[in-house]
Design a protein around this motif. Structure first.
Motif, mmCIF file in Angstrom:
data_model
loop_
_atom_site.group_PDB
_atom_site.id
_atom_site.type_symbol
_atom_site.label_atom_id
_atom_site.label_comp_id
_atom_site.label_asym_id
_atom_site.label_seq_id
_atom_site.Cartn_x
_atom_site.Cartn_y
_atom_site.Cartn_z
ATOM 1 N N ARG A 165 -5.181 -27.556 5.172
ATOM 2 C CA ARG A 165 -6.437 -27.557 5.906
ATOM 3 C C ARG A 165 -6.414 -26.414 6.909
ATOM 4 N N VAL A 166 -7.344 -25.488 6.766
ATOM 5 C CA VAL A 166 -7.436 -24.383 7.722
ATOM 6 C C VAL A 166 -7.874 -24.942 9.067
ATOM 7 N N LEU A 167 -7.114 -24.627 10.102
ATOM 8 C CA LEU A 167 -7.398 -25.123 11.436
ATOM 9 C C LEU A 167 -8.087 -24.018 12.228
ATOM 10 N N LEU A 168 -9.372 -24.194 12.449
ATOM 11 C CA LEU A 168 -10.164 -23.207 13.186
ATOM 12 C C LEU A 168 -10.271 -23.637 14.641
ATOM 13 N N ASP A 169 -9.879 -22.752 15.546
ATOM 14 C CA ASP A 169 -9.980 -23.047 16.972
ATOM 15 C C ASP A 169 -10.856 -21.985 17.629
ATOM 16 N N SER A 170 -12.119 -22.338 17.854
ATOM 17 C CA SER A 170 -13.050 -21.409 18.493
ATOM 18 C C SER A 170 -13.309 -21.780 19.953
ATOM 19 N N ARG A 171 -12.519 -22.697 20.499
ATOM 20 C CA ARG A 171 -12.744 -23.153 21.870
ATOM 21 C C ARG A 171 -12.735 -22.022 22.903
ATOM 22 N N PRO A 172 -11.836 -21.045 22.797
ATOM 23 C CA PRO A 172 -11.806 -20.009 23.834
ATOM 24 C C PRO A 172 -13.128 -19.265 24.015
ATOM 25 N N ILE A 173 -13.810 -18.961 22.912
ATOM 26 C CA ILE A 173 -15.027 -18.164 23.045
ATOM 27 C C ILE A 173 -16.217 -18.989 23.524
ATOM 28 N N TYR A 174 -16.048 -20.311 23.556
ATOM 29 C CA TYR A 174 -17.100 -21.178 24.089
ATOM 30 C C TYR A 174 -16.715 -21.751 25.457
ATOM 31 N N THR A 175 -15.734 -21.115 26.082
ATOM 32 C CA THR A 175 -15.286 -21.531 27.405
ATOM 33 C C THR A 175 -15.838 -20.569 28.453
ATOM 34 N N GLY A 176 -16.372 -21.105 29.531
ATOM 35 C CA GLY A 176 -16.913 -20.259 30.586
ATOM 36 C C GLY A 176 -18.383 -19.948 30.385
ATOM 37 N N ASP A 177 -18.907 -19.170 31.289
ATOM 38 C CA ASP A 177 -20.342 -18.866 31.289
ATOM 39 C C ASP A 177 -20.707 -17.680 30.415
ATOM 40 N N ASP A 178 -19.763 -16.771 30.203
ATOM 41 C CA ASP A 178 -20.089 -15.579 29.417
ATOM 42 C C ASP A 178 -20.003 -15.899 27.929
ATOM 43 N N ASP A 179 -20.669 -15.121 27.122
ATOM 44 C CA ASP A 179 -20.655 -15.286 25.675
ATOM 45 C C ASP A 179 -20.105 -14.003 25.051
ATOM 46 N N PRO A 180 -18.842 -13.983 24.668
ATOM 47 C CA PRO A 180 -18.249 -12.751 24.131
ATOM 48 C C PRO A 180 -18.754 -12.383 22.747
ATOM 49 N N PHE A 206 -7.223 -18.614 15.155
ATOM 50 C CA PHE A 206 -7.437 -18.711 16.597
ATOM 51 C C PHE A 206 -8.459 -17.656 17.014
ATOM 52 N N ILE A 207 -9.651 -18.120 17.415
ATOM 53 C CA ILE A 207 -10.727 -17.199 17.803
ATOM 54 C C ILE A 207 -10.611 -16.963 19.305
ATOM 55 N N SER A 208 -9.993 -15.885 19.657
ATOM 56 C CA SER A 208 -9.619 -15.643 21.044
ATOM 57 C C SER A 208 -10.756 -15.027 21.853
ATOM 58 N N HIS A 209 -10.691 -15.251 23.150
ATOM 59 C CA HIS A 209 -11.614 -14.642 24.107
ATOM 60 C C HIS A 209 -11.068 -13.266 24.488
ATOM 61 N N PRO A 210 -11.931 -12.275 24.709
ATOM 62 C CA PRO A 210 -11.429 -10.956 25.118
ATOM 63 C C PRO A 210 -10.603 -10.996 26.398
ATOM 64 N N ASN A 211 -10.894 -11.954 27.276
ATOM 65 C CA ASN A 211 -10.134 -12.114 28.506
ATOM 66 C C ASN A 211 -8.940 -13.017 28.225
ATOM 67 N N LEU A 212 -7.747 -12.472 28.296
ATOM 68 C CA LEU A 212 -6.555 -13.214 27.900
ATOM 69 C C LEU A 212 -6.361 -14.490 28.703
ATOM 70 N N SER A 213 -6.726 -14.479 29.964
ATOM 71 C CA SER A 213 -6.506 -15.660 30.800
ATOM 72 C C SER A 213 -7.302 -16.863 30.309
ATOM 73 N N VAL A 214 -8.446 -16.626 29.665
ATOM 74 C CA VAL A 214 -9.242 -17.726 29.122
ATOM 75 C C VAL A 214 -8.493 -18.392 27.967
ATOM 76 N N ASN A 215 -7.728 -17.620 27.221
ATOM 77 C CA ASN A 215 -6.997 -18.143 26.070
ATOM 78 C C ASN A 215 -5.759 -18.946 26.450
ATOM 79 N N GLN A 216 -5.240 -18.711 27.642
ATOM 80 C CA GLN A 216 -3.924 -19.217 28.019
ATOM 81 C C GLN A 216 -3.730 -20.715 27.760
ATOM 82 N N PRO A 217 -4.605 -21.602 28.260
ATOM 83 C CA PRO A 217 -4.352 -23.038 28.038
ATOM 84 C C PRO A 217 -4.396 -23.438 26.569
ATOM 85 N N PHE A 218 -5.229 -22.777 25.790
ATOM 86 C CA PHE A 218 -5.316 -23.105 24.366
ATOM 87 C C PHE A 218 -4.085 -22.590 23.621
#
Length: 284
Positions: A165-180, A206-218
């Motif tokens: 099962r492919v595990l897709l994690d798009s949480r980082p890009i939907y975190t915060g107010d900005d939309d990357p 893993f769909i990462s946010h351009p800002n590395l700090s947003v990705n850290q907890p995930f």
């Protein structure tokens, strides 16, 4: 080697001067990429099927241990029912066979329009794939697949057939107010993350946010999951995406660092072992 890490593509001009040396020609991208990472998602086959001559060249340009995890063409997975396209899927596999030991799991990405109502069609398609010869993984995007009883039905089917099962994690890009993704041509879906393994291997996107700090907890969460899965012998393929593709290699490299700092037994990243690596990518 039970852990592989890479990006979605290898032919990205924006990586010249950072991942690739200055003045690198496009014809050298794969050769250089495969000596920096250990796998590639191979999105290219989703849009066009290469000929066998090209596939043979891919195999000759990559070192031992490097694996392609190629996506089934959209003409197979995105045209309604899957059963009418079984032969096309098997023909696609034949084209890929010259990759030999470089051929990792193939994966089928189903569109948001493919619902659990079509479980019988999906079952027939998965059963027709020669799973003992080439592993197959599945990514579903219709939201109903993530609710019961459909989630359990799908998990049972995948476990029975040994399909990953492919595990897709798009949480980082939907975190915060900005939309990357504002400048992205194709938006990634916002779906629940399934921390489940249904086969001897797992593909993580893993769909990462351009800002590395947003990705850290995930990323820290994934470090824990990967450690547990590796301890029981699961083969892991970890792919880093980013709406700003320039950031993907550095984020993948940073994730490798997190794994090593946690004393997880993963193979060294070839990029880190180059005698004269290009300038290190910015981590921010």
């Amino acid at each position: 080697m039970n852990f592989f890490i890479g990006c979605a593509v290898w032919a990205y001009k924006g990586w010249v001067g950072e991942l690739y040396p200055q003045s690198t020609r496009a014809t050298d991208f794969l050769h250089l990429y495969s000596r920096r990472f250990t796998t590639v998602e191979g999105n290219t086959t989703f849009y066009a099927v290469p000929n066998q001559e090209t596939v043979t060249r891919w195999a000759s340009e990559t070192p031992p241990g490097f694996e392609f995890c190629l996506k089934l063409p959209r003409d197979i997975t995105h045209k309604g029912l899957l059963q009418p396209n079984i032969l096309a899927a098997l023909n696609f596999l034949e084209v890929m066979r010259p990759l030999g030991k470089h051929l990792g799991p193939i994966f089928a990405q189903l569109p948001p329009s493919y619902p659990p109502l079509l479980l019988e069609d999906l079952t027939a398609f998965l059963e027709a794939w020669p799973r003992t010869e080439v592993p197959l993984a599945l990514e579903v995007r219709h939201r109903a697949w993530f609710s019961e009883p459909h989630n359990s039905n799908l998990t049972e089917l995948l476990e029975k057939l040994g399909v990953g099962r492919v595990l897709l994690d798009s949480r980082p890009i939907y975190t915060g107010d900005d939309d990357p993704q504002l400048q992205s041509e194709r938006r990634k879906p916002k779906l629940p993350v399934q921390f489940s393994v249904t086969a001897p291997f797992s593909l993580i996107r893993f769909i990462s946010h351009p800002n590395l700090s947003v990705n850290q907890p995930f990323m820290e969460e994934w470090v824990t999951q990967i450690q547990q899965w590796l301890q029981v012998g699961t083969r892991i393929y970890f792919f880093v995406h980013c709406p700003l593709e320039e950031r993907s290699p550095s984020t993948a490299r940073y994730f490798q660092k997190l794994l090593e700092q946690s004393n997880i037994a993963v193979p060294p990243l070839p990029w880190n072992n180059l005698d004269r690596p290009p300038n290190q990518l910015s981590l921010w």
